[in-house]
Scaffold this active site. Sequence first.
Site, PDB file in Angstrom:
ATOM      1  N   TYR A 292       4.422   7.734   0.224  1.00 46.04           N
ATOM      2  CA  TYR A 292       3.597   6.691  -0.387  1.00 46.04           C
ATOM      3  C   TYR A 292       3.743   5.351   0.328  1.00 46.04           C
ATOM      4  O   TYR A 292       2.764   4.788   0.813  1.00 46.04           O
ATOM      5  CB  TYR A 292       3.964   6.565  -1.882  1.00 46.04           C
ATOM      6  CG  TYR A 292       3.472   5.298  -2.559  1.00 46.04           C
ATOM      7  CD1 TYR A 292       2.103   4.999  -2.620  1.00 46.04           C
ATOM      8  CD2 TYR A 292       4.367   4.410  -3.149  1.00 46.04           C
ATOM      9  CE1 TYR A 292       1.663   3.831  -3.248  1.00 46.04           C
ATOM     10  CE2 TYR A 292       3.926   3.254  -3.789  1.00 46.04           C
ATOM     11  CZ  TYR A 292       2.574   2.966  -3.826  1.00 46.04           C
ATOM     12  OH  TYR A 292       2.130   1.830  -4.444  1.00 46.04           O
TER      13      TYR A 292
ATOM     14  N   LYS B 280       1.031   3.417   2.778  1.00 46.28           N
ATOM     15  CA  LYS B 280       0.559   2.085   2.376  1.00 46.28           C
ATOM     16  C   LYS B 280       0.800   1.069   3.498  1.00 46.28           C
ATOM     17  O   LYS B 280      -0.020   0.179   3.726  1.00 46.28           O
ATOM     18  CB  LYS B 280       1.230   1.620   1.080  1.00 46.28           C
ATOM     19  CG  LYS B 280       0.784   2.390  -0.164  1.00 46.28           C
ATOM     20  CD  LYS B 280      -0.686   2.191  -0.513  1.00 46.28           C
ATOM     21  CE  LYS B 280      -0.927   0.882  -1.221  1.00 46.28           C
ATOM     22  NZ  LYS B 280      -2.361   0.732  -1.631  1.00 46.28           N
TER      23      LYS B 280
END
Length: 284
Positions: A240, A244
């Site tokens: 994640y 990002k």
Amino acid sequence: MIGEMDADSVVGYFRGKSILITGSTGFLGKVLVEKILRVQPDVKKLYLLIRAPDAESAKLRIQTEIIGREIFHVLKEKHGVQFNNFIEEKICPLVGDIIYENFGLDNVQLEELSKDIDVIVNGAATTNFFERYDVAFDVNVLGVKHVCAFAKKCPKLKMLLHVSTAYVSGEQEGLIPEKPFLMGETLRVGTHLDIESEQNLIKETMRELNINCCTKRDERRTMKELGLKRARNFGWPNTYVFTKALGEMMIGHLRGDIPVVIIRPSIITSTLKEPFPGWTEGIR
């Protein structure tokens, strides 16, 4: 603290503006939609990009996942019997997904939309730490690329606001300066990152899985493991925050002269006092 004066000018700014919001069904997204409609009923339009098979299903998702939630009670009471008309007038559902070029919209929709948009808020993301690499990459990296490409087509765009995460900084300690990631930058000395190579690695891995006729379960496990392996290789703790960070690089690389703001929230908990204290969603 933001002074009363600043808060008023922000509210004033939204008058007559058209805003495209991605990720509006998410925890943060619906809070934003509610707040704008409550503090600035004279906003022109909120275009909500919704993943759905058709317009009817998109409307249903908005009904159940956004305005049907408890957080909208205050607004409902304020508008009374006019509530549904108000929502109808202000919210425009768009069936689409940021993982596709032009969000999967047709040319007519795209043309009309690009002419009207003043502000884009990109809140769409997959926030699962251990997401499959291909899925996380599609949404958090390629999605940003598609948002940027669309932003460049909007002649009156005043701002692209991208919601990132404080954890793009990985597990560094101490004071961390808020500076944007440069394309190819990593958190681990001696490693070099190339977004295109990562994309090719994903395609290649998927091709091998298909050739070997892997089960869906094996495919899912392999793609999850690949994400973690690549993240850790470059110094990030999970898929994640790694994707990002790649998304931020994508914006820096593609933005050209569009005004961009990247916000990096840390952990988001419940509402403090508006529209009422203590509203939250999911396990927080």
